[in-house]
Design a protein around this motif. Structure first.
Motif, PDB file in Angstrom:
ATOM      1  N   CYS A 186      85.045  87.230  -0.833  1.00 53.16           N
ATOM      2  CA  CYS A 186      84.868  88.666  -0.588  1.00 53.16           C
ATOM      3  C   CYS A 186      84.138  88.929   0.728  1.00 53.16           C
ATOM      4  O   CYS A 186      82.981  88.521   0.893  1.00 53.16           O
ATOM      5  CB  CYS A 186      84.089  89.281  -1.745  1.00 53.16           C
ATOM      6  SG  CYS A 186      83.754  91.040  -1.524  1.00 53.16           S
ATOM      7  N   PRO A 187      84.760  89.618   1.691  1.00 51.03           N
ATOM      8  CA  PRO A 187      84.088  89.945   2.955  1.00 51.03           C
ATOM      9  C   PRO A 187      82.859  90.829   2.765  1.00 51.03           C
ATOM     10  O   PRO A 187      81.852  90.660   3.462  1.00 51.03           O
ATOM     11  CB  PRO A 187      85.176  90.685   3.745  1.00 51.03           C
ATOM     12  CG  PRO A 187      86.463  90.251   3.132  1.00 51.03           C
ATOM     13  CD  PRO A 187      86.166  90.055   1.687  1.00 51.03           C
ATOM     14  N   CYS A 188      82.936  91.766   1.821  1.00 49.68           N
ATOM     15  CA  CYS A 188      81.805  92.669   1.586  1.00 49.68           C
ATOM     16  C   CYS A 188      80.603  91.899   1.061  1.00 49.68           C
ATOM     17  O   CYS A 188      79.473  92.103   1.502  1.00 49.68           O
ATOM     18  CB  CYS A 188      82.228  93.760   0.605  1.00 49.68           C
ATOM     19  SG  CYS A 188      80.958  95.012   0.310  1.00 49.68           S
ATOM     20  N   SER A 189      80.852  90.990   0.115  1.00 48.88           N
ATOM     21  CA  SER A 189      79.769  90.187  -0.437  1.00 48.88           C
ATOM     22  C   SER A 189      79.110  89.340   0.645  1.00 48.88           C
ATOM     23  O   SER A 189      77.878  89.239   0.717  1.00 48.88           O
ATOM     24  CB  SER A 189      80.320  89.288  -1.547  1.00 48.88           C
ATOM     25  OG  SER A 189      79.339  88.418  -2.036  1.00 48.88           O
ATOM     26  N   SER A 193      75.065  90.177   1.654  1.00 49.73           N
ATOM     27  CA  SER A 193      74.175  89.231   0.989  1.00 49.73           C
ATOM     28  C   SER A 193      73.389  88.401   2.005  1.00 49.73           C
ATOM     29  O   SER A 193      73.886  88.077   3.082  1.00 49.73           O
ATOM     30  CB  SER A 193      74.964  88.283   0.086  1.00 49.73           C
ATOM     31  OG  SER A 193      75.660  89.014  -0.903  1.00 49.73           O
ATOM     32  N   GLU A 194      72.149  88.064   1.642  1.00 53.09           N
ATOM     33  CA  GLU A 194      71.342  87.206   2.505  1.00 53.09           C
ATOM     34  C   GLU A 194      71.935  85.806   2.592  1.00 53.09           C
ATOM     35  O   GLU A 194      71.826  85.139   3.615  1.00 53.09           O
ATOM     36  CB  GLU A 194      69.907  87.131   1.964  1.00 53.09           C
ATOM     37  CG  GLU A 194      69.156  88.455   1.989  1.00 53.09           C
ATOM     38  CD  GLU A 194      68.849  88.924   3.408  1.00 53.09           C
ATOM     39  OE1 GLU A 194      68.910  88.100   4.337  1.00 53.09           O
ATOM     40  OE2 GLU A 194      68.533  90.115   3.577  1.00 53.09           O
TER      41      GLU A 194
END
Length: 307
Positions: A186-189, A193-194
């Motif tokens: 997932c690109p958004c994740s 996310s750090e």
């Protein structure tokens, strides 16, 4: 231990069948010779409407498949659908003629390819005494996949299909399909996310209408469609992964994040560039790892409509 000694006295098998409802055959008054039997399906009168398609489906049968990937020849199970149209003045079709022809081809070793299915479909119209027929077959197709680091081999599979439509006046239309499995990250994740990012298993389904000029002796359409799906994924699926392989695959996925929307657009671009593809439909479903729902997207495009 002593063997069990039977003490129950059972009636004979014939008597047992009678207990459970079997009866003696009754008098036979109808003819048993085919030439003397009534043929309702071939009755001719006004039956109100022409039927677009009538036939049989979910016919399981062993088939042979050839491939440019290893194994180059394999036996698998084909699931067939056979149909034809019938005119308004025809009662129905003779269902046994579909499987009769299937068995004749099986006797010679039924190798599933476009040329053989074109011949099969055209012959079927003659057997049915109709102007058109459609033959569809789907089958699991196996191919070798090696680990990217270890080079250890295993077997993957995709679901492939061929649909041949023959019309006495208009000739053939050929559609092939393939459903393959990929990994997406997932690109958004990854963006928010750090560290880390969630991924999912995706299913890419492609249906392609081939041009008349397509030459299956030069191109393995199964391999081409599989490559269109897998080369645009975050990572490929592997049957055998040692730790160095797993490191490479997970890092590749992280380096190539893909939304489901990205997948269908990228696959569509590859299919668009194939000269022997006239029309295509791409569908992708991601089985989300952090949701209970699936994510889906699709694209349909017909190059024949371009100005």
């Amino acid at each position: 231990m002593n063997a069990h000694k039977s003490t129950k006295q059972l009636p004979s098998k014939v008597e047992r069948h009678k207990i459970f409802g079997s009866v003696e055959p009754g008098p036979k008054t109808k003819p048993s010779e085919k030439e003397q039997m009534a043929d309702l399906q071939n009755a001719k009168k006004d039956f109100l409407f022409e039927i677009d398609a009538v036939g049989i489906a979910n016919v399981k049968h062993p088939i042979k498949v050839q491939s440019q990937l290893l194994p180059t020849s394999q036996t698998t199970i084909g699931t067939f659908t056979f149909t034809s149209s019938i005119s308004e003045d025809s009662k129905g079709t003779n269902m046994s003629r579909f499987t009769e022809q299937l068995n004749e081809y099986h006797a010679d070793g039924f190798v599933i390819n476009i040329a053989t299915l074109k011949q099969f479909t055209k012959e079927l119209t003659g057997r049915l005494k109709q102007n058109d027929a459609i033959v569809e077959v789907s089958f699991p197709w196996f191919f070798e996949r090696r680990g990217p680091s270890s080079d250890l081999a295993g077997m993957n599979h995709a679901n492939a299909g061929i649909k041949v439509m023959y019309d006495h006046d208009n000739g053939y239309d050929i559609e092939v399909s393939l459903s393959g499995t990929i990994t997406t990250l997932c690109p958004c994740s990854k963006e928010i996310s750090e560290y880390s990012a969630h991924n999912q298993r995706g299913q890419v389904e492609m249906k392609v209408t081939l041009t008349d000029a397509f030459d299956e002796q030069k191109v393995d359409w199964k391999q081409s469609l599989l490559e269109a799906a897998e080369s645009n994924a975050s990572a490929r699926i592997h049957p055998v992964l040692k730790r160095p392989d797993e490191k490479m695959v997970t890092e590749q996925a992280y380096e190539n994040p893909r939304f489901v929307e990205d997948i269908v657009r990228l696959v569509a671009a590859d299919l668009y560039e194939l000269a022997y593809v006239e029309k295509f439909h791409v569908f992708c479903k991601n089985e989300e790892s952090i949701h209970l729902h699936d994510a889906i997207a699709s694209i349909s495009y017909d190059k024949r409509t371009e100005v």
